[in-house]
Design an enzyme around this catalytic site. Structure first.
Site, PDB file in Angstrom:
ATOM      1  N   TYR A 255       0.864  -1.144  -0.092  1.00 23.05           N
ATOM      2  CA  TYR A 255      -0.087   0.018  -0.158  1.00 23.05           C
ATOM      3  C   TYR A 255       1.102   1.261   0.030  1.00 23.05           C
ATOM      4  O   TYR A 255       0.692   2.215  -0.868  1.00 23.05           O
ATOM      5  CB  TYR A 255      -0.822   0.182   1.371  1.00 23.05           C
ATOM      6  CG  TYR A 255      -1.820   1.095   1.390  1.00 23.05           C
ATOM      7  CD1 TYR A 255      -2.711   1.596   0.469  1.00 23.05           C
ATOM      8  CD2 TYR A 255      -1.415   2.234   2.046  1.00 23.05           C
ATOM      9  CE1 TYR A 255      -3.665   2.739   0.261  1.00 23.05           C
ATOM     10  CE2 TYR A 255      -2.382   3.207   2.241  1.00 23.05           C
ATOM     11  CZ  TYR A 255      -3.251   3.736   1.556  1.00 23.05           C
ATOM     12  OH  TYR A 255      -3.764   4.738   1.401  1.00 23.05           O
TER      13      TYR A 255
ATOM     14  N   LYS B 236       1.394   4.373  -2.965  1.00 30.60           N
ATOM     15  CA  LYS B 236       1.091   5.917  -2.563  1.00 30.60           C
ATOM     16  C   LYS B 236       2.382   6.794  -2.841  1.00 30.60           C
ATOM     17  O   LYS B 236       2.550   7.758  -3.092  1.00 30.60           O
ATOM     18  CB  LYS B 236       0.557   6.114  -1.168  1.00 30.60           C
ATOM     19  CG  LYS B 236      -0.970   5.665  -1.119  1.00 30.60           C
ATOM     20  CD  LYS B 236      -1.823   6.388  -1.904  1.00 30.60           C
ATOM     21  CE  LYS B 236      -3.381   6.126  -1.786  1.00 30.60           C
ATOM     22  NZ  LYS B 236      -4.132   6.800  -2.556  1.00 30.60           N
TER      23      LYS B 236
ATOM     24  N   PRO C  94      -3.030  12.546   3.538  1.00 27.79           N
ATOM     25  CA  PRO C  94      -3.846  12.612   4.520  1.00 27.79           C
ATOM     26  C   PRO C  94      -3.212  11.422   5.422  1.00 27.79           C
ATOM     27  O   PRO C  94      -2.657  10.432   4.863  1.00 27.79           O
ATOM     28  CB  PRO C  94      -5.174  12.187   4.467  1.00 27.79           C
ATOM     29  CG  PRO C  94      -5.560  12.331   2.966  1.00 27.79           C
ATOM     30  CD  PRO C  94      -4.280  11.989   2.111  1.00 27.79           C
TER      31      PRO C  94
END
Ligand code: NDP
Ligand code: 8X3
Length: 253
Positions: A154, A158, A184
């Site tokens: 993950y 990103k 975020p």
């Protein structure tokens, strides 16, 4: 159409849905996308009636390149005057070490977070260039700035979004098209339910004992960046819960 138009991927839930609400309240017409058609239709009905805006829905799986291309190419010409592209659709699937991780989970994250974002951008960017305007806002993550245990794939998707945002900014500023990444920390959405493959009890524990962000916090940040004057671009923002000083560290009561 005399209203601005925002194209929001992954608007059926969480950050995308809250941003649709915020931009609708600021007078944008919206193109909203996602796989759950019933939700798209319910959001369209609510936003049109609450804010008197026009909403167009596009129901596709962002990992399916042909569906993405056909949907975007099918936009009526007046809907191609897109001012804001919010590349938001994304997910985590699983939380495990690299030596025990599920390769199907990895492929889902790579296909959605990297390839899906690229399919949408590659198809919409020439339209924005022809229009001579546009602002691409990519939803990255604190996980694209720092890694945390078991976040591996993950996080790497990103980190890729972070690199793509920088590359897009280099390549698009001459048109001029703005590019911003919003990164975020923990936001309570359906994110953890999806990460834990539908285990709602486990997902709840992610947000226990501290004040997590809510999707409206990120929608506010997005509104801030897209409402700056033409001369101002916010390159990137990191928006964290006060209790989360960095990825993977949360001060719980
Ligand atoms: P949600 O699960 O609430 O929303 C995810 C959205 O992405 C849904 O609208 C979903 O729509 C859409 N989506 C997922 N997969 C696909 C697909 N294959 N095709 C089309 N749409 C898809 O999570 P969030 O709102 O939290 O996530 C939004 C973005 O924010 C993601 O990129 C996530 O990585 C990022 N993020 C989230 C954080 C958090 O803590 N929540 C923190 C940092 C970044 P549908 O299922 O209807 O297709
Ligand atoms: C989601 C934020 O810190 O849970 O991108 O990975 S985190």
């Amino acid at each position: 159409m005399n209203k601005k138009i925002a194209y929001i991927t992954g608007a059926t839930s969480g950050i995308g849905k809250a941003t649709a609400q915020k931009l609708a309240s600021e007078g944008f017409n919206l193109i909203i996308t996602g796989r759950r058609e019933d939700r798209l239709e319910a959001i369209k009905t609510q936003l049109s009636s609450d804010f008197g805006i026009d909403v167009l829905t596009q129901n596709y799986d962002i990992t399916k390149r042909k569906e993405v291309e056909a949907s975007i190419h099918s936009l009526p010409s007046e809907w191609k005057q897109i001012d804001v592209l919010l590349n938001n659709a994304g997910l985590a699937s699983g939380l495990n070490t690299i030596y025990e991780g599920d390769i199907d989970d990895w492929e889902k994250m790579i296909d959605t977070n990297i390839k899906g974002l690229l399919y949408v951008t590659r198809t919409l960017a020439p339209i924005m260039i022809t229009n001579n305007k546009g602002h691409i806002v990519n939803i990255g993550s604190i996980a694209g700035k720092e890694v945390y245990a078991n976040g591996n794939v993950y996080c790497s998707t990103k980190f890729a979004v972070d690199a793509l945002s920088k590359a897009m900014r280099l390549e698009f500023s001459k048109f001029p098209i703005k590019v911003t990444s919003i990164n975020p920390g923990a936001v309570e959405t359906e994110f953890s339910i999806v990460r834990f493959h539908g285990d709602e009890e486990r997902a709840k524990t992610v947000y226990e004992g501290y004040d997590n962000l809510v999707p409206e916090d990120i929608a506010d940040a997005i509104w801030y960046v897209v409402s700056r004057p033409a001369r101002v671009n916010i390159n990137e923002m990191i928006v964290m819960p006060t209790a989360q000083p960095m990825a993977g560290v949360i001060n719980r009561k």
